[in-house]
Scaffold this motif. Structure first.
Motif, PDB file in Angstrom:
ATOM      1  N   ARG A 125     -29.865  -4.241  54.819  1.00 21.44           N
ATOM      2  CA  ARG A 125     -29.978  -3.674  53.464  1.00 21.44           C
ATOM      3  C   ARG A 125     -31.430  -3.319  53.189  1.00 21.44           C
ATOM      4  O   ARG A 125     -32.315  -4.167  53.363  1.00 21.44           O
ATOM      5  CB  ARG A 125     -29.526  -4.720  52.443  1.00 21.44           C
ATOM      6  CG  ARG A 125     -28.083  -5.163  52.607  1.00 21.44           C
ATOM      7  CD  ARG A 125     -27.769  -6.342  51.712  1.00 21.44           C
ATOM      8  NE  ARG A 125     -26.335  -6.616  51.684  1.00 21.44           N
ATOM      9  CZ  ARG A 125     -25.796  -7.645  51.021  1.00 21.44           C
ATOM     10  NH1 ARG A 125     -26.561  -8.482  50.338  1.00 21.44           N
ATOM     11  NH2 ARG A 125     -24.487  -7.830  51.036  1.00 21.44           N
ATOM     12  N   ASN A 178     -26.957  -0.235  50.176  1.00 20.27           N
ATOM     13  CA  ASN A 178     -25.942   0.346  51.066  1.00 20.27           C
ATOM     14  C   ASN A 178     -24.756   0.919  50.304  1.00 20.27           C
ATOM     15  O   ASN A 178     -24.079   1.828  50.784  1.00 20.27           O
ATOM     16  CB  ASN A 178     -25.410  -0.721  52.032  1.00 20.27           C
ATOM     17  CG  ASN A 178     -26.441  -1.122  53.065  1.00 20.27           C
ATOM     18  OD1 ASN A 178     -27.442  -0.452  53.229  1.00 20.27           O
ATOM     19  ND2 ASN A 178     -26.190  -2.233  53.750  1.00 20.27           N
ATOM     20  N   PHE A 182     -22.227   4.040  51.516  1.00 21.65           N
ATOM     21  CA  PHE A 182     -20.821   3.861  51.913  1.00 21.65           C
ATOM     22  C   PHE A 182     -19.935   4.752  51.026  1.00 21.65           C
ATOM     23  O   PHE A 182     -19.051   5.456  51.519  1.00 21.65           O
ATOM     24  CB  PHE A 182     -20.363   2.406  51.726  1.00 21.65           C
ATOM     25  CG  PHE A 182     -21.127   1.369  52.523  1.00 21.65           C
ATOM     26  CD1 PHE A 182     -21.727   1.688  53.732  1.00 21.65           C
ATOM     27  CD2 PHE A 182     -21.223   0.057  52.070  1.00 21.65           C
ATOM     28  CE1 PHE A 182     -22.415   0.715  54.474  1.00 21.65           C
ATOM     29  CE2 PHE A 182     -21.900  -0.912  52.795  1.00 21.65           C
ATOM     30  CZ  PHE A 182     -22.497  -0.582  53.994  1.00 21.65           C
ATOM     31  N   TRP A 216     -19.966  -8.021  45.750  1.00 24.92           N
ATOM     32  CA  TRP A 216     -18.943  -7.761  46.776  1.00 24.92           C
ATOM     33  C   TRP A 216     -17.814  -8.791  46.694  1.00 24.92           C
ATOM     34  O   TRP A 216     -17.209  -9.167  47.698  1.00 24.92           O
ATOM     35  CB  TRP A 216     -19.562  -7.833  48.189  1.00 24.92           C
ATOM     36  CG  TRP A 216     -20.651  -6.859  48.451  1.00 24.92           C
ATOM     37  CD1 TRP A 216     -21.996  -7.053  48.198  1.00 24.92           C
ATOM     38  CD2 TRP A 216     -20.549  -5.562  49.032  1.00 24.92           C
ATOM     39  NE1 TRP A 216     -22.710  -5.941  48.593  1.00 24.92           N
ATOM     40  CE2 TRP A 216     -21.854  -5.024  49.111  1.00 24.92           C
ATOM     41  CE3 TRP A 216     -19.467  -4.798  49.497  1.00 24.92           C
ATOM     42  CZ2 TRP A 216     -22.111  -3.751  49.628  1.00 24.92           C
ATOM     43  CZ3 TRP A 216     -19.719  -3.543  50.023  1.00 24.92           C
ATOM     44  CH2 TRP A 216     -21.036  -3.028  50.076  1.00 24.92           C
ATOM     45  N   TYR A 245     -15.280  -3.335  51.946  1.00 19.75           N
ATOM     46  CA  TYR A 245     -15.617  -4.558  52.709  1.00 19.75           C
ATOM     47  C   TYR A 245     -14.371  -5.438  52.791  1.00 19.75           C
ATOM     48  O   TYR A 245     -13.602  -5.520  51.834  1.00 19.75           O
ATOM     49  CB  TYR A 245     -16.793  -5.279  52.022  1.00 19.75           C
ATOM     50  CG  TYR A 245     -16.796  -6.773  52.180  1.00 19.75           C
ATOM     51  CD1 TYR A 245     -16.899  -7.355  53.441  1.00 19.75           C
ATOM     52  CD2 TYR A 245     -16.701  -7.625  51.085  1.00 19.75           C
ATOM     53  CE1 TYR A 245     -16.878  -8.737  53.594  1.00 19.75           C
ATOM     54  CE2 TYR A 245     -16.683  -9.001  51.219  1.00 19.75           C
ATOM     55  CZ  TYR A 245     -16.775  -9.549  52.486  1.00 19.75           C
ATOM     56  OH  TYR A 245     -16.746 -10.904  52.640  1.00 19.75           O
ATOM     57  N   ASP A 273     -16.488  -4.799  58.376  1.00 20.99           N
ATOM     58  CA  ASP A 273     -17.077  -6.011  58.989  1.00 20.99           C
ATOM     59  C   ASP A 273     -16.194  -6.661  60.050  1.00 20.99           C
ATOM     60  O   ASP A 273     -16.644  -7.592  60.713  1.00 20.99           O
ATOM     61  CB  ASP A 273     -17.455  -7.106  57.975  1.00 20.99           C
ATOM     62  CG  ASP A 273     -18.679  -6.747  57.137  1.00 20.99           C
ATOM     63  OD1 ASP A 273     -19.352  -5.754  57.489  1.00 20.99           O
ATOM     64  OD2 ASP A 273     -18.951  -7.441  56.150  1.00 20.99           O
TER      65      ASP A 273
END
Ligand code: BGC
Length: 362
Positions: A125, A178, A182, A216, A245, A273
């Motif tokens: 990041r 980020n 994304f 998140w 995510y 991930d």
């Protein structure tokens, strides 16, 4: 300077190989000047698997090169991370590797680090609004979004199918740099179909501010999906959900299943991930895809950067344009993310040794 160059000479090593050699080499001299160099690693949280893997891989790879390592996790609390880095600075770490929780909260502490000539690497990041970050090691964040949005385009066959299809959009935490990469990468794939009416965002929530997910957090995403389903969906079904995510994906899937979606009815749901639990969801047909980012490679890239710097050389970078942090463009090394679904998970994450087959029920 007699710098340890073994890592550079042998190139990339996997986590397992690093782990095997780490203890044997722990006494080697990271700096080559008689005293081991000290590296402080600040990771955001242990609630997500990837950061545990990142921390472990970095620690092993630096120890393998003879560095003395301090590794801290901040439980996703901004103040905790700031004070952990303050402590690292007061300990006189030569190098800081930081995956920031809040991209603008670290300017003060990094200024202190720079007063004592500490090298600062932004890890995964970008850190914003400061001159005191030297390099950035990450994945191609825009491409992560392209893979996520592109997966939905392919899975719904938007080129050929008539539609319309219903879609809902989720993004990451707004204080993570980020997040917008994304989201923009994904929306560049999806927007043409939204514009022509083939994809319909039934909730009407399309702005990054509306679709972001603080920290998140999967439970936050689940609550938002609950709200969307009860407010905007009657007999209609959701056909696709853009999820940034895996933890968020599983929250969304919990919401859908709670609302009565059967396995056959679940929409296309993306992720990121390649977390073990989400690979299991993919095997079970509950989550459609994830984006694999090999944290072993990122650790190696970071160590290579540090070794080059300690050696007075220019680290290898492949992007000197994209990552403007508001004060400067931070030279970056971007690694390639890979889309993973039921077709290739075995090859990409199991055969590569990233996930042990024994942790999956196949
Ligand atoms: C990372 C992702 C991760 C997310 C949540 C982002 O900064 O790049 O890999 O899924 O944070 O931890």
């Amino acid at each position: 300077m007699n710098v340890n160059r073994r890592h550079l000479l042998t190139g990339s090593v996997g986590a397992a190989a690093v782990a095997l050699t780490a203890s044997a080499c722990a006494s080697e001299d990271g700096g080559g000047d008689g005293e081991a160099k000290k590296v402080g690693i600040a990771m955001p949280t242990k609630t997500s698997e990837r950061w545990i893997a990142d921390g472990d891989n970095l620690k092993a790879a630096f120890q393998d090169e003879g560095y003395e390592v301090t590794l801290q996790y901040a439980n996703d609390e901004v103040d905790t991370q700031v004070s952990q880095i303050e402590t690292m600075v007061s300990q006189g770490q030569d190098i800081l590797v930081v995956a920031a929780i809040n991209n603008e909260a670290l300017n003060g502490v990094l200024a202190q680090a720079k007063e004592q000539d500490t090298t600062v690497i932004a890890y995964d990041r970008l850190i914003l609004g400061t001159d005191d970050v030297d390099y950035y090691a990450t994945f191609d964040n825009y491409q992560v979004g392209v893979l996520q949005g592109g997966y939905i385009v392919t899975a719904l066959d938007l080129e050929n199918a008539e539609g319309p299809f219903n879609i809902e959009l989720f993004a990451g935490s707004l204080d993570d740099n980020n997040t917008k990469y994304f989201f923009n990468g994904a929306m560049d794939q999806l927007n043409p179909y939204i514009d022509e009416g083939k994809l319909v965002v039934v909730s009407g929530q399309t702005d990054l501010q509306q679709v972001a997910t603080e920290r998140w957090d999967g439970a936050t995403a689940q609550a938002r999906m609950d709200d969307i389903l009860s407010t905007h969906y009657g007999s209609e079904k959701v056909d696709a959900v853009l999820a940034p995510y895996d933890g968020i994906s599983r929250g969304i899937i919990a919401s859908l299943e709670g609302a009565g979606y059967t396995l056959e009815e679940l929409p296309v749901v993306t992720g990121q991930d390649a977390e073990v639990e989400s690979i299991q969801y993919i095997i079970d047909g509950r989550q459609s895809a994830t984006v694999f980012k090999d944290t072993r490679q990122l650790a190696d890239t970071t160590v290579d950067m540090v070794i080059a710097l300690v050696n007075g050389e220019e680290p290898e970078v492949n992007d000197t344009e994209t990552y403007d942090n508001g004060v400067k463009v931070v030279p970056s090394m971007l690694l390639d993310p890979v889309s993973v679904d039921i077709e290739n998970y075995q090859e990409i994450v199991v055969d590569s040794g990233y996930i042990d087959a024994s942790s999956l029920d196949q």
